[in-house]
Design a protein around this motif. Structure first.
Motif, PDB file in Angstrom:
ATOM      1  N   GLU A 281      -4.184  -4.335   2.900  1.00  0.00           N
ATOM      2  CA  GLU A 281      -3.451  -3.741   4.022  1.00  0.00           C
ATOM      3  C   GLU A 281      -2.694  -4.798   4.832  1.00  0.00           C
ATOM      4  O   GLU A 281      -1.654  -4.497   5.444  1.00  0.00           O
ATOM      5  CB  GLU A 281      -4.415  -2.977   4.931  1.00  0.00           C
ATOM      6  CG  GLU A 281      -5.026  -1.739   4.300  1.00  0.00           C
ATOM      7  CD  GLU A 281      -6.159  -2.041   3.320  1.00  0.00           C
ATOM      8  OE1 GLU A 281      -6.577  -1.115   2.605  1.00  0.00           O
ATOM      9  OE2 GLU A 281      -6.638  -3.203   3.267  1.00  0.00           O
ATOM     10  N   GLU A 282      -3.209  -6.029   4.847  1.00  0.00           N
ATOM     11  CA  GLU A 282      -2.529  -7.100   5.577  1.00  0.00           C
ATOM     12  C   GLU A 282      -1.233  -7.498   4.876  1.00  0.00           C
ATOM     13  O   GLU A 282      -0.228  -7.814   5.536  1.00  0.00           O
ATOM     14  CB  GLU A 282      -3.472  -8.292   5.732  1.00  0.00           C
ATOM     15  CG  GLU A 282      -4.645  -7.995   6.646  1.00  0.00           C
ATOM     16  CD  GLU A 282      -5.702  -9.078   6.666  1.00  0.00           C
ATOM     17  OE1 GLU A 282      -6.164  -9.434   7.780  1.00  0.00           O
ATOM     18  OE2 GLU A 282      -6.083  -9.578   5.582  1.00  0.00           O
ATOM     19  N   ILE A 283      -1.236  -7.474   3.562  1.00  0.00           N
ATOM     20  CA  ILE A 283      -0.013  -7.738   2.823  1.00  0.00           C
ATOM     21  C   ILE A 283       0.959  -6.579   2.988  1.00  0.00           C
ATOM     22  O   ILE A 283       2.162  -6.773   3.196  1.00  0.00           O
ATOM     23  CB  ILE A 283      -0.306  -7.971   1.330  1.00  0.00           C
ATOM     24  CG1 ILE A 283      -1.430  -9.010   1.143  1.00  0.00           C
ATOM     25  CG2 ILE A 283       0.956  -8.395   0.611  1.00  0.00           C
ATOM     26  CD1 ILE A 283      -1.157 -10.344   1.792  1.00  0.00           C
ATOM     27  N   ALA A 284       0.433  -5.360   2.921  1.00  0.00           N
ATOM     28  CA  ALA A 284       1.285  -4.175   3.071  1.00  0.00           C
ATOM     29  C   ALA A 284       2.011  -4.193   4.406  1.00  0.00           C
ATOM     30  O   ALA A 284       3.198  -3.852   4.483  1.00  0.00           O
ATOM     31  CB  ALA A 284       0.443  -2.908   2.934  1.00  0.00           C
ATOM     32  N   GLU A 285       1.334  -4.594   5.462  1.00  0.00           N
ATOM     33  CA  GLU A 285       1.965  -4.606   6.781  1.00  0.00           C
ATOM     34  C   GLU A 285       3.129  -5.586   6.816  1.00  0.00           C
ATOM     35  O   GLU A 285       4.178  -5.309   7.426  1.00  0.00           O
ATOM     36  CB  GLU A 285       0.947  -4.950   7.858  1.00  0.00           C
ATOM     37  CG  GLU A 285       1.515  -4.964   9.274  1.00  0.00           C
ATOM     38  CD  GLU A 285       2.196  -3.664   9.670  1.00  0.00           C
ATOM     39  OE1 GLU A 285       3.210  -3.729  10.407  1.00  0.00           O
ATOM     40  OE2 GLU A 285       1.733  -2.582   9.256  1.00  0.00           O
ATOM     41  N   ALA A 286       2.985  -6.733   6.155  1.00  0.00           N
ATOM     42  CA  ALA A 286       4.092  -7.694   6.086  1.00  0.00           C
ATOM     43  C   ALA A 286       5.271  -7.093   5.322  1.00  0.00           C
ATOM     44  O   ALA A 286       6.432  -7.280   5.704  1.00  0.00           O
ATOM     45  CB  ALA A 286       3.623  -8.985   5.427  1.00  0.00           C
TER      46      ALA A 286
END
Length: 248
Positions: free
Chosen positions: A218-223
């Motif tokens: 999810e942290e990559i998705a947010e970027a």
């Protein structure tokens, strides 16, 4: 706020990990999503999750190493949704760990065909559609291995380094066409790929991270969503590391 109301996102490698997290995030922010992968069952499960949450999704089986399947997938997405605003080229595979002199040519070709050639073919069809409609954003998944060496991982690192060059060059090609092209560089992330790469010994990967933990999909998705959003409109040709300082 739903940043992607009225927008369409096309995501490769969507069946698990970062691609799955990005598909769910795009849908929750209002985008209609075309989700693609080589395996149909997880795609259908993801489609059901998105639609159960009130979103709209089209599941398309697609192997990015087969150009005809890529072309057909983009055509289907546009036929269903009418346009293509955001493309997240996330499909990729890890290599079998080996020093350079032991890498079989077939293994080298497999990694480059999927990670690099597959992304290139996706970009050709995605950008073709974006040129016809006058705008769009592409984000490619490179890696922390795109900016550093990896012992035993020459084929993977080569593919991810090359993706950064491809991204930067495409950004210049289309800068005046209202099409932005960027890359996200994940570090060691909690995904099925990481499980396979470590043989289930996740502590190996944790020990590599200066922050002392793995990243979350999810942290990559947010970027990725930020790069595709209006607030990221001045960002093109960038390679953004989201890796807990692993690549420093």
């Amino acid at each position: 706020m739903r940043r992607f109301n009225g927008k369409v996102a096309f995501i490769t490698g969507a069946a698990s990990g970062i691609g799955r997290a990005a598909a769910i995030a795009f849908a929750r922010e209002g985008a209609r999503v075309a989700i693609t992968d080589r395996t149909e069952a997880p795609l259908e499960q993801l489609r059901a999750v998105i639609e159960g949450d009130g979103g709209e999704a089209l599941a398309i089986r697609c192997d990015v190493s087969v150009p005809e399947e890529v072309e057909a997938a983009v055509i289907r997405a546009v036929e269903r949704f009418g346009r293509l605003d955001c493309a997240f080229n996330n499909a990729g595979v890890e290599n079998k760990a080996a020093p350079v002199h032991e890498i079989a040519l077939e293994e080298w070709d497999r990694i480059l065909d999927i990670n690099l050639r597959g992304t290139f073919v996706c970009m050709q069809h995605e950008i073709g559609q974006m040129l016809r409609q006058g705008s769009g954003v592409v984000v490619n998944t490179s890696s922390g291995a795109g900016v550093r060496g990896v012992a035993g991982g020459a084929s993977y690192a080569a593919s991810k380094h090359a993706l950064i060059g491809l991204t930067k060059s495409a950004a210049l090609d289309y800068a005046k066409a209202n099409i932005r092209v960027n890359a996200v560089l994940p570090g060691n992330i909690e995904t099925p790929m990481m499980d396979r790469f470590t043989g289930g010994d996740i502590q190996k990967a944790i020990d590599l991270e200066p922050v002392g933990r793995l990243g979350k999909p999810e942290e990559i998705a947010e970027a990725v969503l930020w790069m595709c959003s209006d607030l990221g409109a001045f960002v093109t040709g960038a390679s953004i590391s989201v890796d807990g300082a692993w690549s420093l």
